[in-house]
Design an enzyme around this catalytic site. Structure first.
Site, PDB file in Angstrom:
ATOM      1  N   ASP A   7      84.954  23.736 153.884  1.00 46.57           N
ATOM      2  CA  ASP A   7      85.419  22.707 152.942  1.00 46.57           C
ATOM      3  C   ASP A   7      86.762  23.206 152.419  1.00 46.57           C
ATOM      4  OD1 ASP A   7      85.518  20.531 151.212  1.00 46.57           O
ATOM      5  OD2 ASP A   7      84.477  21.619 149.623  1.00 46.57           O
ATOM      6  N   GLU A  68      86.188  19.669 157.006  1.00 50.89           N
ATOM      7  CA  GLU A  68      86.221  18.336 156.390  1.00 50.89           C
ATOM      8  C   GLU A  68      87.512  17.627 156.748  1.00 50.89           C
ATOM      9  OE1 GLU A  68      84.795  17.721 152.294  1.00 50.89           O
ATOM     10  OE2 GLU A  68      86.603  16.541 152.000  1.00 50.89           O
ATOM     11  N   ASP A 141      81.817  23.500 146.307  1.00 47.79           N
ATOM     12  CA  ASP A 141      82.504  23.762 147.582  1.00 47.79           C
ATOM     13  C   ASP A 141      81.614  24.530 148.549  1.00 47.79           C
ATOM     14  OD1 ASP A 141      85.507  23.228 146.389  1.00 47.79           O
ATOM     15  OD2 ASP A 141      84.184  24.271 144.996  1.00 47.79           O
TER      16      ASP A 141
END
Lengths: 174, 174
Positions: A7, A68, A141
């Protein structure tokens, strides 16, 4: 298979390693967040992120990396740093010849919770259940990185079964 | 001093090396554009850019690197790739401990042409004059990279003189 989910972010870059296959229980291998201070110039922050990801690729030897997918319509104040961190993550994986997949936040939310508009708390709770953890991974996260890895295993597995079915039927994917 | 200017982009990443000092004629050392195809996955394109920049840092050994500062309000369709390429450029320079400066397009236009809203043709023409070239560097990404390097030398020089003057006056920069 073992997947590293990333992420990306300049201030906090989540990394989560999950192992397993579709239809079997998944397990947490490791999870961490690389933090860099906004007092440090961006190039040095990116180098810290690069080193952190490289160290994890060395240590955990994943079969694939899921990052992501960032959209330009996201939060403008942080989007440039996020995009740069994502670029560094992709380079680290691509240099090693690892397969890289990008999953959107909606795809990840839908995969782990069945709802593409799930909030952070729901994603964290589902990650905790799927990986049978004692507590929700913090910060968000960390949970998001694990959710990315879970999504990759599940989506990749579905795609592999489709490919196998098509091949068995003598067809060819266009 | 020798400066590598980088105009980041996924499809075309301009690199221009300029040598000289404020108040003296500047000279072109080398200029090139790294091109990557949109048929190739982004991570591989970023690795190609990383290798191209690393090769130039090895070959030309610049004293500093100037990268175009990207804004989120720029063209949305290409902004993510541009940001990622800029991130890779910064990492390549920062890994070597090189000073890195980001200059905005307006700063570059103002520095080379006196007009922060100069168009591509004007920037190309001024770069050609400043470096005493026979023709305008093509494509525009090449000229922009050289303009970045020129800007860095001129702005850096001005800053260095301000620092020296302040130091000579016994002051201290806040």
């Amino acid at each position: 298979m073992r997947v590293l989910g990333i992420d990306p972010g300049l201030t906090r870059c989540g990394m989560g390693v999950v192992e397993g296959d579709v239809g079997r229980p998944l397990s947490l291998v490791d999870v961490n967040v690389i933090r860099t201070s906004s007092d440090v110039p961006v190039p040095q922050r990116l180098v810290t992120i690069e080193r952190g990801i490289d160290a994890w690729l060395d240590e955990h030897q994943p079969d694939a990396v899921a990052v992501e997918r960032i959209f330009a319509r996201s939060d403008v104040s942080t989007i440039m740093g996020t995009a740069q961190a994502a670029g560094v993550a992709m380079v680290c994986a691509a240099r090693r010849g690892l397969p890289i997949a990008l999953h959107t936040p909606s795809e990840v939310k839908a995969a782990v919770s069945g709802n593409g508009r799930a909030d952070k708390a729901q994603v964290g709770m589902m990650v905790t259940r799927i990986l049978r953890l004692d507590a929700v991974p913090k910060p968000a996260d960390a949970a998001d990185a694990l959710a990315l890895a879970i999504t990759h295993i599940w989506r990749g597995g579905a795609q592999a079964r489709i490919d196998a079915a098509v091949a068995a039927a003598g067809g060819r994917r266009s």
